[in-house]
Design an enzyme around this catalytic site. Structure first.
Site, short mmCIF file in Angstrom:
data_model
loop_
_atom_site.label_atom_id
_atom_site.label_comp_id
_atom_site.label_asym_id
_atom_site.label_seq_id
_atom_site.Cartn_x
_atom_site.Cartn_y
_atom_site.Cartn_z
N ASP A 71 131.95 -12.05 -19.61
CA ASP A 71 131.30 -12.85 -20.63
C ASP A 71 132.26 -13.97 -21.02
O ASP A 71 133.47 -13.90 -20.73
CB ASP A 71 130.99 -11.94 -21.83
CG ASP A 71 130.51 -12.71 -23.04
OD1 ASP A 71 129.56 -13.49 -22.90
OD2 ASP A 71 131.10 -12.53 -24.13
N ASP A 73 132.04 -16.39 -24.39
CA ASP A 73 132.35 -16.54 -25.81
C ASP A 73 132.88 -15.24 -26.42
O ASP A 73 132.25 -14.17 -26.28
CB ASP A 73 131.11 -16.98 -26.59
CG ASP A 73 130.68 -18.39 -26.22
OD1 ASP A 73 131.39 -19.05 -25.45
OD2 ASP A 73 129.63 -18.84 -26.72
#
Length: 275
Positions: A71, A73
């Site tokens: 991922d 953020d």
């Protein structure tokens, strides 16, 4: 016999843990391993010791890992990029609140993303570069982890429920092999408030992992997935090994490895004896 990995070089703490577990202490370059036949509750140990502790899964073949999917953020980087755009344009409170609820799993991600983008209608895309240059920072150990995997011929990918502008920049900056994120409509250098194509939600993240496995001719047990929010759970579930990095409670309860104190490069500890 179980092997507990302590992601620290604190010798005193390692000795205390080893004695409490009646285990054999083994010192590695970056961490300690405690081999024990005693039963213990790892969640309780994590609560009472301010250090990252994880079990070594003897059944997982670390030497077969060929793909890291992360991922973006709050996992690879320290910020939520869409929240930073909102801050820079005076719309922080409403956008950040929606982001938080979506990451906790309390809101449908697709609808929450569309809502946040609609709030940002009219924002100049020059703000993206400002956020990237002035606010975006890698999480500790991120570059070291990616470079380590490059050194052992493991491919890397970023998949994000954020904006493709930032994922693409990181892809180039870090030498990540591939990426996928959300595209938004831009007219005359301003956001129109509309999303283009599918929103990269939990299902799309899992689909991307499957797509990469097909592309690289891999089994899913050759994949490590790292995330922090509810939107990452589906891809983490299908990966061979899942890592929760400074993650929401729901993610920590549904993963193989938990990192709450140290950097992303703690994942390297599992590869210490992999040639």
């Amino acid at each position: 016999m179980k092997t507990l990995i302590m992601h620290s070089q604190d010798l005193l703490m390692a000795k205390e843990l080893s004695a409490a577990l009646k285990g054999d202490l083994e010192q590695r370059t970056r961490h300690f391993r405690i081999h024990t036949n005693n039963k213990f509750n790892i969640n309780q140990l994590r609560l009472t010791h301010k250090v990252d502790l994880n079990l070594l899964n003897e059944e997982f073949n670390f030497s077969k890992v060929r793909l890291l999917v992360s991922d973006m953020d709050s996992t690879l980087i320290t910020i939520e990029t869409i929240d930073e755009i909102a801050k820079a344009t005076g719309m922080s409170n409403e956008v950040a609140s929606i982001t938080k609820q979506a990451m906790l799993g309390n809101l449908d991600f697709t609808e929450s993303f569309k809502k946040r983008v609609s709030i940002l209608k009219g924002v100049n895309t020059a703000t993206f570069e400002t956020v990237y240059n002035n606010h975006l920072k890698l999480n500790p150990g991120a570059l070291k982890l990616i470079n380590f995997f490059k050194s052992i011929q493991v491919k890397s990918a970023v998949v994000s429920g954020g904006l493709s502008y930032f994922a693409e920049r990181l892809h180039r900056q870090l030498g990540i092999d591939t990426f996928r994120a959300n595209n938004v409509e831009i007219s005359n250098n301003h956001l129109t408030g509309k999303v283009l194509g599918k929103v990269i939600d939990a299902s799309e993240k899992a689909n991307y992992v499957n797509e990469l496995c097909n592309l690289y001719h891999l089994e899913r047990n050759q994949v490590i997935a790292i995330g922090d929010g509810a939107n990452d759970l589906k891809m983490m579930k299908i990966a061979g090994l899942s890592v929760a990095y400074h993650a929401k409670p729901i993610v920590q309860k549904n993963c193989d490895i938990v990192i709450n104190h140290s950097g992303l490069d703690s994942v390297i500890d599992f590869f210490d004896n992999v040639s």
